[in-house]
Motif scaffolding. Sequence first.
Motif, PDB file in Angstrom:
ATOM      1  N   VAL A   1       0.860  -1.191   0.000  1.00 42.10           N
ATOM      2  CA  VAL A   1       0.000   0.000   0.000  1.00 42.10           C
ATOM      3  C   VAL A   1       0.894   1.237   0.000  1.00 42.10           C
ATOM      4  O   VAL A   1       1.595   1.513   0.972  1.00 42.10           O
ATOM      5  CB  VAL A   1      -0.934   0.013   1.229  1.00 42.10           C
ATOM      6  N   LEU A   2       0.885   1.969  -1.109  1.00 40.54           N
ATOM      7  CA  LEU A   2       1.791   3.090  -1.290  1.00 40.54           C
ATOM      8  C   LEU A   2       1.127   4.417  -0.958  1.00 40.54           C
ATOM      9  O   LEU A   2      -0.018   4.672  -1.359  1.00 40.54           O
ATOM     10  CB  LEU A   2       2.284   3.137  -2.737  1.00 40.54           C
ATOM     11  N   MET A   3       1.866   5.256  -0.247  1.00 44.10           N
ATOM     12  CA  MET A   3       1.414   6.618   0.045  1.00 44.10           C
ATOM     13  C   MET A   3       2.060   7.567  -0.955  1.00 44.10           C
ATOM     14  O   MET A   3       3.264   7.539  -1.177  1.00 44.10           O
ATOM     15  CB  MET A   3       1.813   7.019   1.471  1.00 44.10           C
ATOM     16  N   GLU A   4       1.241   8.426  -1.538  1.00 44.30           N
ATOM     17  CA  GLU A   4       1.719   9.331  -2.588  1.00 44.30           C
ATOM     18  C   GLU A   4       2.280  10.633  -2.015  1.00 44.30           C
ATOM     19  O   GLU A   4       1.837  11.110  -0.963  1.00 44.30           O
ATOM     20  CB  GLU A   4       0.584   9.649  -3.559  1.00 44.30           C
ATOM     21  N   THR A   5       3.230  11.203  -2.754  1.00 40.76           N
ATOM     22  CA  THR A   5       3.814  12.495  -2.381  1.00 40.76           C
ATOM     23  C   THR A   5       2.880  13.628  -2.819  1.00 40.76           C
ATOM     24  O   THR A   5       3.142  14.342  -3.790  1.00 40.76           O
ATOM     25  CB  THR A   5       5.190  12.689  -3.049  1.00 40.76           C
ATOM     26  N   ASN A   6       1.794  13.779  -2.081  1.00 41.73           N
ATOM     27  CA  ASN A   6       0.894  14.904  -2.332  1.00 41.73           C
ATOM     28  C   ASN A   6       0.346  15.384  -1.003  1.00 41.73           C
ATOM     29  O   ASN A   6       0.601  14.797   0.051  1.00 41.73           O
ATOM     30  CB  ASN A   6      -0.250  14.503  -3.277  1.00 41.73           C
TER      31      ASN A   6
END
Length: 264
Positions: A137-142
Amino acid sequence: MKLCFSTIGCPDWSLKEIVATAKDLGYSGIEIRSVGGEVDATKMREFTDDFDKTVALLDRTGIKIAMLSTNCALANHNDDTAVERATAYVELAKKLGVEFIRVMSTDRPYFDGGDIELCKKRYAQILDYAKGSGVTVLMETNGLFLDSKTLSDFIDEEGEGAGVLWDTHHPYRYNDEPISVTIKNLGSRIKYVHLKDSVIEKGKVAYKLMGYGDIPLEQIIGALKDVGYDGYYTFEWVKLWNKDLVEDGGIVFANYANYMSRFN
């Protein structure tokens, strides 16, 4: 180099059109965000009633689904079904053999508030659910994580199963963060990459075809190679929500493949 495009750039296309275009242009994968106007992958006919046909199509063409991209905003109090939707994506990804799903802190590419403690709690719940599934589960750079050091600390605190989707555009464009700083902070935590190009026109971001903006794309790709990144380089043409982008998906995806060929 594994090239991929997000279906955010062709939101009304059928899966057959998406896969055929990817195959014809030499892409390795596709990122599912919208198919035939539907943005929730768990509700798409291709992954429900026509699941077996979809698997056969992917097997026949060799095109992989690189990621299922959710719209779950974990730091937003008004997104009260975020965890439920994300875990449904984990289940679908597991069934399809897809390695990654994407979640976000907020639903804005720039900083627009959000509760980081709520984000931590929800992300931990999703990670716990995904254990043993083979899905990261990836967390985005936003949103809250335009500052890469904040995201780095967040990921390290979450521990096993956590990872970063580096949308290379957001920290640079909305936080004026140098690429060297981002790559130093995130490094091996980066499991997946979004690329796009833009300029600032009349004080606003204007997206451009790859190579026609002023995002330091060569520096980005060089920095990724230096840290040993060997994952997908995924093109995001944000046509789903930006009506100023009138170019057809076939044109922009061909342009991206051509631009990226210089880095092979």
